[in-house]
Motif scaffolding. Structure first.
Motif, short mmCIF file in Angstrom:
data_model
loop_
_atom_site.label_atom_id
_atom_site.label_comp_id
_atom_site.label_asym_id
_atom_site.label_seq_id
_atom_site.Cartn_x
_atom_site.Cartn_y
_atom_site.Cartn_z
N MET A 1 0.85 -1.18 0.00
CA MET A 1 0.00 0.00 0.00
C MET A 1 0.90 1.24 0.00
O MET A 1 1.74 1.39 0.86
N SER A 2 0.70 2.14 -0.97
CA SER A 2 1.50 3.35 -1.03
C SER A 2 0.80 4.47 -0.27
O SER A 2 -0.42 4.51 -0.18
N THR A 3 1.59 5.34 0.26
CA THR A 3 1.07 6.48 1.00
C THR A 3 1.36 7.75 0.23
O THR A 3 2.50 7.98 -0.17
N SER A 4 0.34 8.57 0.01
CA SER A 4 0.52 9.84 -0.68
C SER A 4 0.60 10.96 0.33
O SER A 4 -0.08 10.94 1.35
N THR A 5 1.41 11.94 0.03
CA THR A 5 1.52 13.11 0.88
C THR A 5 0.95 14.29 0.11
O THR A 5 1.32 14.52 -1.04
N ILE A 6 0.06 15.00 0.74
CA ILE A 6 -0.51 16.20 0.14
C ILE A 6 -0.41 17.35 1.14
O ILE A 6 -0.29 17.13 2.34
N THR A 7 -0.44 18.54 0.62
CA THR A 7 -0.44 19.72 1.46
C THR A 7 -1.87 20.23 1.55
O THR A 7 -2.51 20.45 0.52
N VAL A 8 -2.36 20.40 2.74
CA VAL A 8 -3.71 20.91 2.96
C VAL A 8 -3.60 22.25 3.67
O VAL A 8 -2.89 22.37 4.68
N ARG A 9 -4.27 23.24 3.14
CA ARG A 9 -4.27 24.56 3.77
C ARG A 9 -5.67 24.84 4.29
O ARG A 9 -6.62 24.92 3.52
N PHE A 10 -5.81 24.99 5.58
CA PHE A 10 -7.09 25.28 6.19
C PHE A 10 -7.26 26.79 6.30
O PHE A 10 -6.32 27.50 6.66
N GLU A 11 -8.45 27.29 5.97
CA GLU A 11 -8.71 28.71 6.08
C GLU A 11 -10.20 28.94 6.25
O GLU A 11 -11.01 28.10 5.85
N ALA A 12 -10.52 30.07 6.82
CA ALA A 12 -11.93 30.45 6.99
C ALA A 12 -12.51 30.83 5.63
O ALA A 12 -11.76 31.15 4.71
N PRO A 13 -13.83 30.80 5.49
CA PRO A 13 -14.42 31.22 4.22
C PRO A 13 -14.00 32.63 3.86
O PRO A 13 -13.76 33.47 4.73
N ALA A 14 -13.91 32.89 2.57
CA ALA A 14 -13.49 34.21 2.09
C ALA A 14 -14.50 35.27 2.51
O ALA A 14 -15.70 35.02 2.50
N PRO A 15 -14.01 36.45 2.86
CA PRO A 15 -14.93 37.53 3.24
C PRO A 15 -15.64 38.09 2.01
O PRO A 15 -15.24 37.83 0.88
N GLU A 16 -16.65 38.86 2.26
CA GLU A 16 -17.29 39.58 1.16
C GLU A 16 -16.27 40.56 0.60
O GLU A 16 -15.44 41.08 1.34
N PRO A 17 -16.31 40.81 -0.70
CA PRO A 17 -15.34 41.74 -1.28
C PRO A 17 -15.44 43.13 -0.66
O PRO A 17 -16.52 43.57 -0.27
#
Length: 97
Positions: A1-17
């Motif tokens: 079984m291979s293991t993949s590494t990914i980068t996850v960036r957590f952030e709050a929802p974008a604000p209104e413009p």
């Protein structure tokens, strides 16, 4: 079984413009205090409005975009991220006098 590494960036929802002159002024001042750093201006309802907003920030022609003057002192990028249409901006200084 291979293991993949990914980068996850957590952030709050974008604000209104930021659309009002006062909020755009505060946004531009915050970017001037951190030259070269990208910040999220906001998310938009269509790809067309996203691209138009990025253009408006770069050109600083409309009165509401004067906080980004002179033209060329801010870079703006339009990006589609997971179905959201976002505009990122950074202060680079200089620009047309």
């Amino acid at each position: 079984m291979s293991t993949s590494t990914i980068t996850v960036r957590f952030e709050a929802p974008a604000p209104e413009p930021f659309r009002r002159l006062e909020t755009r002024q505060a946004f531009a001042e915050a970017l001037r205090s951190k030259p070269g750093e990208w910040a999220l201006l906001g998310k938009y309802s269509t790809p067309g409005t996203m691209r138009q907003e990025a253009y408006a920030v770069r050109q600083a022609l409309d009165p509401k975009d004067q906080p980004f003057a002179p033209a060329g002192s801010f870079e703006a990028e339009a990006r589609s991220v997971c179905g959201e249409f976002r505009v990122y901006v950074r202060y680079v200084g200089g620009g047309a006098a």
